[in-house]
Scaffold this active site. Structure first.
Site, PDB file in Angstrom:
ATOM      1  N   ARG A 242       0.816  -1.223   0.000  1.00 44.37           N
ATOM      2  CA  ARG A 242       0.000   0.000   0.000  1.00 44.37           C
ATOM      3  C   ARG A 242       0.842   1.263   0.000  1.00 44.37           C
ATOM      4  O   ARG A 242       0.365   2.320  -0.414  1.00 44.37           O
ATOM      5  CB  ARG A 242      -0.993   0.016   1.169  1.00 44.37           C
ATOM      6  CG  ARG A 242      -1.898   1.245   1.146  1.00 44.37           C
ATOM      7  CD  ARG A 242      -3.088   1.167   2.070  1.00 44.37           C
ATOM      8  NE  ARG A 242      -2.789   0.588   3.348  1.00 44.37           N
ATOM      9  CZ  ARG A 242      -2.070   1.177   4.319  1.00 44.37           C
ATOM     10  NH1 ARG A 242      -1.597   2.399   4.136  1.00 44.37           N
ATOM     11  NH2 ARG A 242      -1.840   0.552   5.444  1.00 44.37           N
TER      12      ARG A 242
ATOM     13  N   TYR B 256     -14.299  13.767 -18.487  1.00 45.49           N
ATOM     14  CA  TYR B 256     -14.630  12.356 -18.310  1.00 45.49           C
ATOM     15  C   TYR B 256     -15.707  12.235 -17.220  1.00 45.49           C
ATOM     16  O   TYR B 256     -15.615  12.919 -16.181  1.00 45.49           O
ATOM     17  CB  TYR B 256     -13.358  11.594 -17.920  1.00 45.49           C
ATOM     18  CG  TYR B 256     -13.617  10.158 -17.562  1.00 45.49           C
ATOM     19  CD1 TYR B 256     -13.895   9.216 -18.556  1.00 45.49           C
ATOM     20  CD2 TYR B 256     -13.626   9.739 -16.238  1.00 45.49           C
ATOM     21  CE1 TYR B 256     -14.166   7.910 -18.224  1.00 45.49           C
ATOM     22  CE2 TYR B 256     -13.890   8.426 -15.906  1.00 45.49           C
ATOM     23  CZ  TYR B 256     -14.161   7.516 -16.909  1.00 45.49           C
ATOM     24  OH  TYR B 256     -14.434   6.213 -16.568  1.00 45.49           O
TER      25      TYR B 256
ATOM     26  N   ASP C  17      -5.408  15.530 -17.703  1.00 40.49           N
ATOM     27  CA  ASP C  17      -5.679  14.113 -17.936  1.00 40.49           C
ATOM     28  C   ASP C  17      -5.270  13.846 -19.385  1.00 40.49           C
ATOM     29  O   ASP C  17      -5.922  14.294 -20.325  1.00 40.49           O
ATOM     30  CB  ASP C  17      -7.173  13.846 -17.702  1.00 40.49           C
ATOM     31  CG  ASP C  17      -7.561  12.394 -17.952  1.00 40.49           C
ATOM     32  OD1 ASP C  17      -6.863  11.711 -18.725  1.00 40.49           O
ATOM     33  OD2 ASP C  17      -8.581  11.958 -17.380  1.00 40.49           O
TER      34      ASP C  17
ATOM     35  N   LYS D 208      -6.419   2.405 -20.340  1.00 37.61           N
ATOM     36  CA  LYS D 208      -6.662   2.653 -21.760  1.00 37.61           C
ATOM     37  C   LYS D 208      -5.378   2.377 -22.557  1.00 37.61           C
ATOM     38  O   LYS D 208      -4.919   1.262 -22.571  1.00 37.61           O
ATOM     39  CB  LYS D 208      -7.197   4.069 -21.946  1.00 37.61           C
ATOM     40  CG  LYS D 208      -8.268   4.473 -20.904  1.00 37.61           C
ATOM     41  CD  LYS D 208      -9.566   3.703 -21.029  1.00 37.61           C
ATOM     42  CE  LYS D 208     -10.504   3.886 -19.847  1.00 37.61           C
ATOM     43  NZ  LYS D 208     -10.820   5.258 -19.454  1.00 37.61           N
TER      44      LYS D 208
HETATM   45  C1  LIG Z   1     -11.322   5.867 -18.367  1.00 38.32           C
HETATM   46  C2  LIG Z   1     -10.922   7.251 -18.072  1.00 38.32           C
HETATM   47  C3  LIG Z   1     -10.711   7.681 -16.759  1.00 38.32           C
HETATM   48  C4  LIG Z   1     -10.938   6.778 -15.557  1.00 38.32           C
HETATM   49  O1  LIG Z   1     -10.030   5.736 -15.532  1.00 38.32           O
HETATM   50  P1  LIG Z   1     -10.299   4.320 -14.784  1.00 38.32           P
HETATM   51  O2  LIG Z   1      -9.042   3.590 -15.047  1.00 38.32           O
HETATM   52  O3  LIG Z   1     -11.516   3.730 -15.408  1.00 38.32           O
HETATM   53  O4  LIG Z   1     -10.522   4.637 -13.346  1.00 38.32           O
HETATM   54  C5  LIG Z   1     -10.299   8.981 -16.567  1.00 38.32           C
HETATM   55  N1  LIG Z   1     -10.117   9.830 -17.587  1.00 38.32           N
HETATM   56  C6  LIG Z   1     -10.321   9.458 -18.864  1.00 38.32           C
HETATM   57  C7  LIG Z   1     -10.102  10.445 -19.966  1.00 38.32           C
HETATM   58  C8  LIG Z   1     -10.736   8.163 -19.157  1.00 38.32           C
HETATM   59  O5  LIG Z   1     -10.947   7.802 -20.427  1.00 38.32           O
END
Ligand SMILES: *Cc1c(COP(=O)(O)O)cnc(C)c1O
Length: 384
Positions: free
Chosen positions: A51, A105, A177, A202
């Site tokens: 952790r 998002y 992001d 992703k």
């Molecule tokens: C999928 C996504 C998230 C969240 O990510 P998780 O791994 O599902 O928690 C945040 N920002 C964007 C742009 C995303 O496509």
């Protein structure tokens, strides 16, 4: 040869990997151990425990991510939302405000819109394309500014250079992001952002088999975020760290192919008589094409489009395609198709969706690594 002079393809394979190699292993072994022998660590955050985000599988992966982003440091987390929530809860304290891009998002938007108030935090949503409108939203308690590299599902590209300048001028922490671009197409830290976040679920992992997140930036800020993560507990498991590290090795190959494939598909759709409009920053028709071209090395693997005729056409089309899987998420090897009005943006009122430009018939395509020809033939047949 210093590591920072290497190109991203090489870093993806070699950066962060232990030297000397552990028992000669070419691949970093999985250190599946919750705890490690006490070695005289003086602080809670230095005790080696899964952790506390400092065990060998996590450290190697963090070094690789930092190298890719050209950032001094990085932290890996249990999901993209863990990276986002932990980062925001580190840079904001009760009473603070955040400037955030209005089209975010869904999970991030809900966190700010629904959970912030109970924590004493406030958000002011901005049109990230209109720099002249930001100053009026600024308050003495505004601490940070938060944007996305490309918005979902309309693939808008905000004035990212202006975000960096504005943050510097007003002493704000700039956070982006970068999920949709990946470090292959855009490296925010090089562009002057303080923190770059990814849902590693992703592109970074790319195989739709884990959830994970990362945040990169200056060493001091990342250490503060790590301490917060140690308290909140969203740390990444060593086996997921191994899968993410493995997925990363092919990131450049996948993303470059996806850039090319998606541009071809976007051009095909734009020229098809059954298609009303296509949203993709690589198209000359995109309102911010010139900006995207100057910021990004490629335009990514996600596009969205609307068919002519009633919105029900979208479902008929989704039922007809054979290769794209109708499923949420993006950035993996499989081509995925979603209808935002009934999935990611179903929570919004129809008027709100309309205001954001998200038509009820809008379809979002995340292009995988299948043959472009096969995908084009499949789409053509379904459109016919
Ligand atoms: C999928 C996504 C998230 C969240 O990510 P998780 O791994 O599902 O928690 C945040 N920002 C964007 C742009 C995303 O496509």
């Amino acid at each position: 040869m210093s590591e920072s002079s290497l190109r991203i393809e090489t870093k993806l394979v070699h950066a962060g990997e232990p030297l000397p190699r552990i028992l000669g292993a070419v691949e970093m072994p999985i250190f599946q151990s919750a705890t490690f022998e006490y070695g005289g660590e003086g602080s809670y955050h230095d005790v080696r425990y899964l952790r506390t985000n400092n065990t060998p599988s996590q450290l190697a992966l963090q070094a690789k991510i930092a190298a890719l982003e050209n950032a001094p440091a990085a932290l890996v987390t249990a999901s993209g939302m863990a990276a986002i929530s932990t980062t925001l809860l580190t840079v904001l304290s009760a009473g603070d405000r955040l400037l955030a891009q209005s089209c975010l998002y869904g999970g991030t938007h809900d966190l700010m819109n629904r959970d912030f108030a109970t924590l004493g935090l406030a958000v002011d949503f901005i049109d990230a394309d209109r720099r002249e409108s930001w100053q009026a939203q600024l308050r003495p308690t505004t601490r940070a500014i938060y944007v996305e590299a490309m918005t979902n599902p309309l693939l808008q590209v905000a004035d990212l250079e202006a975000v960096v300048e504005f943050a510097r001028a007003h002493g704000l922490i700039s956070i982006i992001d970068n999920t949709f671009a990946s470090p292959v197409n855009f490296r925010p830290i090089e562009a002057g952002f303080d923190l770059s976040i990814h849902s590693a679920t992703k592109y970074l992992n790319g195989h739709a088999d884990i959830v994970a997140g990362v945040v990169s930036g200056g060493a001091e800020l990342i250490e503060r975020i790590r301490h917060k993560a140690n308290h909140l507990g969203g740390s990444l498991d060593p086996h997921a760290a191994f899968l993410l590290s493995r997925g990363l090795k092919t990131l450049a190959l996948r993303v470059r192919y996806q850039n090319e494939s998606t541009l071809r598909i976007a051009r095909f759709l734009e020229g098809h008589r059954a298609v009303e409009c296509v949203h993709y920053a690589g198209l000359e028709s995109h309102p911010r094409h010139a900006r995207a071209r100057s910021l990004f090395a490629g335009f990514g693997g996600v596009l969205s489009f609307e068919l002519k005729g009633p919105a029900s056409r979208a479902d008929e089309f989704a039922a007809r395609v054979r290769l794209p899987i109708v499923a949420p998420s993006l950035g993996g090897v499989h081509t995925l198709l979603t209808r935002p009005a009934t999935t990611s943006h179903a929570g919004l009122a129809p008027e709100e969706r309309a205001r954001l430009g998200i038509g009820d018939g809008l379809l979002r395509l995340s292009v995988g690594i299948e043959s472009t020809e096969d995908l084009l033939e499949d789409l053509e047949r379904a459109l016919r």
